[in-house]
Design a protein around this motif. Structure first.
Motif, PDB file in Angstrom:
ATOM      1  N   MET A 188       0.833  -1.201   0.000  1.00 13.77           N
ATOM      2  CA  MET A 188       0.000   0.000   0.000  1.00 13.77           C
ATOM      3  C   MET A 188       0.867   1.250   0.000  1.00 13.77           C
ATOM      4  O   MET A 188       0.579   2.236  -0.673  1.00 13.77           O
ATOM      5  CB  MET A 188      -0.903   0.016   1.237  1.00 13.77           C
ATOM      6  N   LEU A 189       1.937   1.195   0.768  1.00 17.66           N
ATOM      7  CA  LEU A 189       2.827   2.340   0.884  1.00 17.66           C
ATOM      8  C   LEU A 189       3.459   2.659  -0.468  1.00 17.66           C
ATOM      9  O   LEU A 189       3.541   3.828  -0.871  1.00 17.66           O
ATOM     10  CB  LEU A 189       3.904   2.030   1.917  1.00 17.66           C
ATOM     11  N   LEU A 190       3.874   1.619  -1.165  1.00 19.21           N
ATOM     12  CA  LEU A 190       4.523   1.832  -2.458  1.00 19.21           C
ATOM     13  C   LEU A 190       3.552   2.454  -3.450  1.00 19.21           C
ATOM     14  O   LEU A 190       3.849   3.472  -4.092  1.00 19.21           O
ATOM     15  CB  LEU A 190       5.064   0.510  -3.005  1.00 19.21           C
ATOM     16  N   VAL A 191       2.366   1.871  -3.550  1.00 18.95           N
ATOM     17  CA  VAL A 191       1.396   2.384  -4.522  1.00 18.95           C
ATOM     18  C   VAL A 191       1.011   3.818  -4.185  1.00 18.95           C
ATOM     19  O   VAL A 191       0.968   4.700  -5.048  1.00 18.95           O
ATOM     20  CB  VAL A 191       0.150   1.482  -4.566  1.00 18.95           C
ATOM     21  N   SER A 192       0.743   4.088  -2.894  1.00 21.70           N
ATOM     22  CA  SER A 192       0.324   5.439  -2.550  1.00 21.70           C
ATOM     23  C   SER A 192       1.470   6.420  -2.750  1.00 21.70           C
ATOM     24  O   SER A 192       1.242   7.568  -3.122  1.00 21.70           O
ATOM     25  CB  SER A 192      -0.210   5.490  -1.123  1.00 21.70           C
ATOM     26  N   GLY A 193       2.714   5.968  -2.528  1.00 22.57           N
ATOM     27  CA  GLY A 193       3.844   6.847  -2.767  1.00 22.57           C
ATOM     28  C   GLY A 193       3.944   7.248  -4.231  1.00 22.57           C
ATOM     29  O   GLY A 193       4.103   8.430  -4.554  1.00 22.57           O
ATOM     30  N   VAL A 194       3.790   6.251  -5.122  1.00 19.83           N
ATOM     31  CA  VAL A 194       3.852   6.547  -6.557  1.00 19.83           C
ATOM     32  C   VAL A 194       2.741   7.522  -6.939  1.00 19.83           C
ATOM     33  O   VAL A 194       2.962   8.522  -7.642  1.00 19.83           O
ATOM     34  CB  VAL A 194       3.728   5.236  -7.369  1.00 19.83           C
ATOM     35  N   VAL A 195       1.540   7.245  -6.431  1.00 18.40           N
ATOM     36  CA  VAL A 195       0.399   8.084  -6.774  1.00 18.40           C
ATOM     37  C   VAL A 195       0.613   9.512  -6.260  1.00 18.40           C
ATOM     38  O   VAL A 195       0.388  10.498  -6.982  1.00 18.40           O
ATOM     39  CB  VAL A 195      -0.881   7.465  -6.170  1.00 18.40           C
ATOM     40  N   LEU A 196       1.088   9.634  -5.028  1.00 24.76           N
ATOM     41  CA  LEU A 196       1.304  10.963  -4.456  1.00 24.76           C
ATOM     42  C   LEU A 196       2.333  11.741  -5.270  1.00 24.76           C
ATOM     43  O   LEU A 196       2.149  12.931  -5.546  1.00 24.76           O
ATOM     44  CB  LEU A 196       1.783  10.838  -3.011  1.00 24.76           C
ATOM     45  N   LEU A 197       3.391  11.045  -5.664  1.00 23.52           N
ATOM     46  CA  LEU A 197       4.449  11.726  -6.429  1.00 23.52           C
ATOM     47  C   LEU A 197       3.914  12.220  -7.766  1.00 23.52           C
ATOM     48  O   LEU A 197       4.128  13.379  -8.152  1.00 23.52           O
ATOM     49  CB  LEU A 197       5.623  10.767  -6.624  1.00 23.52           C
ATOM     50  N   CYS A 198       3.171  11.356  -8.459  1.00 23.58           N
ATOM     51  CA  CYS A 198       2.637  11.753  -9.766  1.00 23.58           C
ATOM     52  C   CYS A 198       1.686  12.938  -9.618  1.00 23.58           C
ATOM     53  O   CYS A 198       1.722  13.885 -10.405  1.00 23.58           O
ATOM     54  CB  CYS A 198       1.905  10.581 -10.424  1.00 23.58           C
ATOM     55  N   GLY A 245      -8.040   8.523  -4.601  1.00 24.68           N
ATOM     56  CA  GLY A 245      -7.142   7.384  -4.613  1.00 24.68           C
ATOM     57  C   GLY A 245      -6.835   6.886  -3.216  1.00 24.68           C
ATOM     58  O   GLY A 245      -6.825   5.683  -2.976  1.00 24.68           O
ATOM     59  N   LEU A 246      -6.562   7.793  -2.300  1.00 24.58           N
ATOM     60  CA  LEU A 246      -5.947   7.363  -1.050  1.00 24.58           C
ATOM     61  C   LEU A 246      -6.865   7.381   0.170  1.00 24.58           C
ATOM     62  O   LEU A 246      -6.844   6.457   0.966  1.00 24.58           O
ATOM     63  CB  LEU A 246      -4.726   8.234  -0.767  1.00 24.58           C
TER      64      LEU A 246
END
Lengths: 189, 562
Positions: free
Chosen positions: B84-94, B282-283
């Protein structure tokens, strides 16, 4: 052996109940200021509940080098409640600011209906036949009259014809004047 | 102590918080702010990627401040949390990159008007309403606080995913919610205050319910540490346990927007700026879903009589969430609102997976959460682009966009089909996993859910195809309002992050095998629960002592000496 008294005092439990009851009552109000007061009460109720989860009040949370047989309060619950008090205070400040801003913009701080509700009410206003019967019998006025009276936003968007429902909800420059309670229901310009 | 992945654990919460402080202090230097935010979120993504690998060989546990576990605070990254952390990190960055490009193009990064006075105050004073036109509103946005708030949101998400105890989960929630209140009411315009008041009050209520539940858990078990609560809850009176479970579900259910508690969502989200909506969609709800998965599997495993009943309640709620949500979406004529309703609807799929329980259901739910975070965020970002190109998000007024912006049409089409679950895409794989779990479960209720989810998928397809046709395919009913930026092309900085997220969604499809395998392993850890508890309390015998290693050895030497 350190003694933890786990039975909370009845007065605190009753206090939590009262705080929750009064707070929830206030939360159901339409005015943001009252909602804020309700949140403060419920929040304090929850904090108090967390505190008494640690056991009876009155004993020291940290005994130190004293006689180990002395009674002890649970320090962890107190540590947690400190955190949650800070959070409650911060959110209170935020809601207060929001209520002030709402009053600044609209002349009142009522929690307004969402878009969907307004759209449905607007449809009801156009389609009188579907809604006229029951409400008309009870209050002597049709639902569309009632809706127009209660939700001041709707009148505006009806007069500002062709405006998108999801767009800017505020009307012409003299919109806020119409919002003032005194002129509600007065003649349209 | 040698280096281990555990020492990375605090970073996803710590780095964004520090960066938030820095960006707030440096609010006059927009460029520096941007560099700091991007670097901070990149660190989060890299950390999360390392954790995903590390957690695959067992949960990673960090004990903060070296206080031994039941007393001290611990952070835990098992497979679910790390993923979850990885996916949300990618989404937040984008989304951050997207919003920065949006700000640049709109000229709102002008340093002169940053952080000056109370935005909008003069207008209210001279009798004007809070109805500045679009350009004015952008001028009034206090963009100086955008970056710090966004980073605080990231820190809250990281804290919530990694929290090893209920109280820190609560704190993580509060941090991200407080940031979301600010982001939603950014600029303080009339519209945003209107929806913000509803959103804030509902969120506050859910937080209080959660806090009360934490208090009850502490009163019942004497601990808030998730692993220890899991050990002690079976001894608690079943009625009390059921009460706690329902209270927790109520709190998380409001946050996750499960059907009867979802009424706040479709109105709040569309009013915020596009990138903010994208992050929320998303989050925010997914953190609620994560909390439900975590507590349901760890604290209330499906063995007691009470939990079976709760599972059935969850199934009914999942069905209603799916159907009511998608029917709402079908009726909408605004893309943003339509997407908000599909968001509610698809929360039902995840709850479906949770309620089936067992490894298969949980694995499908985890995969679906990962897929949905990506797709829903992408769609909202694309709608932000549509709004910029077409000047509106109303389907009644849009049209013919496929001719003027074919690239945009493709960008919308792929995630839309992914959301609807067209075969090769990841949405389809997640749904197949859910259907399989439902069929394998075999109860009448599960079969009803299987049928309901197929119907929901078809209705999603209908709603999205309708939206696509109206916005991109058919000719516009009237001339498209010539937007301010009609002739300008879409800023590359906005398109690139969107395209990256579309590609990420496609990558989920291509690498669906490994990802699904990971989700299955995550689910087996969750359902087993032993793995999690053992990781937090290594060497079962001394669990619950509450002494740090050095203190324990001191006491022993003292004993020996005496």
């Amino acid at each position: 052996m350190i003694v933890l008294d786990n039975v909370p005092s009845a007065a605190l439990v009753v206090a939590v109940g009262v705080l929750f009851a009064v707070g929830v009552y206030l939360l159901l109000e339409r005015s943001l200021t009252r909602v804020l007061l309700g949140f403060v009460l419920v929040g304090n109720g929850a904090n108090l509940a967390l505190l008494i989860a640690g056991g009876r009040a009155g004993a020291a949370p940290i005994v130190g080098n004293a006689d180990p047989a002395v009674r002890l309060s649970d320090p962890l619950a107190q540590a947690m409640v400190l955190t949650s008090i800070v959070i409650t205070l911060a959110l209170t400040a935020f809601v207060l600011a929001m209520a002030y801003r709402s009053w600044q913009l609209n002349g009142h701080d009522e929690v307004q209906d969402d878009d969907e509700d307004r759209r449905i009410a607007r449809r009801a206003a156009r389609n009188e036949a579907a809604y006229a019967d029951v409400d008309a019998a009870e209050t002597g006025e049709t639902l569309d009259e009632e809706a127009a009276e209660i939700h001041d936003d709707i009148e505006e968007s009806l007069t500002a014809a062709g405006e998108a429902p999801g767009g800017s909800a505020d009307g012409p420059p003299d919109g806020p004047a119409d919002d003032a309670p005194g002129s509600r229901g007065g003649e349209r310009p | 102590m040698t280096w281990s992945a555990a020492s990375l654990l605090p970073l996803p919460a710590l780095v964004p918080l520090l960066a938030a402080g820095l960006t707030l202090a440096l609010h006059r230097y927009a460029r520096v702010q941007r560099v700091i935010s991007v670097v901070a979120l990149s660190v989060v993504v890299v950390t999360a990627a390392v954790l995903v690998v590390a957690a695959d060989s067992g949960p990673v546990v960090a004990v903060i401040g070296d206080w031994a576990v039941p007393v001290g605070i611990n952070l835990v990254a098992d497979r679910l949390a790390a993923l979850m952390l990885l996916v949300s990190g990618v989404v937040l960055l984008c989304v951050l990159l997207y919003s920065m490009a949006q700000g640049v193009a709109d000229g709102s990064d002008d340093v002169d008007m940053v952080g000056e006075g109370v935005p909008g105050e003069p207008r209210a004073a001279d009798g004007g309403s809070g109805d500045p036109d679009e350009a004015d509103r952008r001028d009034l946005l206090p963009v100086a606080i955008y970056h710090p708030t966004f980073l605080v949101l990231a820190a809250g998400v990281g804290g919530a995913f990694l929290a090893g105890d209920l109280f820190n989960l609560y704190v993580g929630f509060e941090v991200l919610l407080a940031a979301s209140y600010v982001l939603l009411t950014l600029g303080g315009t009339g519209d945003r205050i209107r929806v913000g008041s509803v959103y804030v009050v509902v969120a506050l209520l859910s937080s209080i319910v959660f806090l009360t539940a934490v208090g009850l858990v502490y009163a019942a078990t004497g601990t808030v540490n998730l692993a220890q609560v899991a050990e002690r809850l079976p001894d608690v009176d079943p009625a009390v346990r059921l009460g706690i479970q329902l209270l927790l579900l109520l709190g998380f259910g409001i946050k996750a927007a499960i059907f009867p508690l979802s009424a706040w969502l479709p109105d709040s989200y569309p009013t915020a700026p596009a990138p903010v909506t994208a992050v929320f969609a998303g989050l925010l709800t997914k953190v609620g879903v994560y909390a439900i998965i975590r507590t349901q599997t760890l604290l209330f495993p499906a063995s007691g009589a009470g939990s079976v009943r709760v599972d059935q309640v969850l199934m009914v709620l999942a069905l209603l969430t799916m159907l009511v949500g998608i029917l709402g979406a079908v009726a909408q004529d605004d893309i943003k609102r339509l997407l908000s309703f599909t968001l509610v609807s698809h929360i039902g799929f995840m709850i479906f997976g949770v309620s089936i329980a067992g490894t298969a259901g949980t694995a499908a739910a985890i995969f679906y959460v990962v897929h949905h975070i990506t797709v829903q965020t992408t769609l909202f970002l694309v709608v932000g682009l549509v709004e910029r190109r077409g000047g509106t998000t109303s389907l009644d007024r849009l049209g013919g966009l496929a001719r003027v912006a074919p690239g945009l049409a493709v960008l919308f089409f792929i995630p839309a089909m992914n959301l609807a679950g067209i075969p090769p895409l990841s949405g389809f794989l997640g749904k197949v996993g859910l259907l399989e779990a439902g069929v394998r479960s075999g109860t009448p209720l599960a079969w009803t859910l299987v049928v309901g989810s197929v119907v929901t998928s078809l209705l999603t397809l209908y709603a999205l195809v309708k939206a696509w046709n109206k916005a991109f395919w058919q000719t516009a009913p009237e001339d498209l309002e010539p937007t301010v930026r009609e002739e300008t092309r879409l800023p590359r900085g906005m398109v690139a992050p969107t395209a990256a997220l579309v590609a990420f969604g496609l990558a989920l499809t291509v690498f669906a095998g490994p990802v699904y395998g990971y989700a299955q392993r995550a689910a087996s850890t969750l359902v087993g629960t032993r793995g999690y508890i053992e990781a937090v309390f290594p060497g079962g015998g001394e669990r619950g002592v509450g002494e740090s290693a050095d203190l324990g050895s001191e006491a022993k030497t003292a004993e020996v000496g005496g």
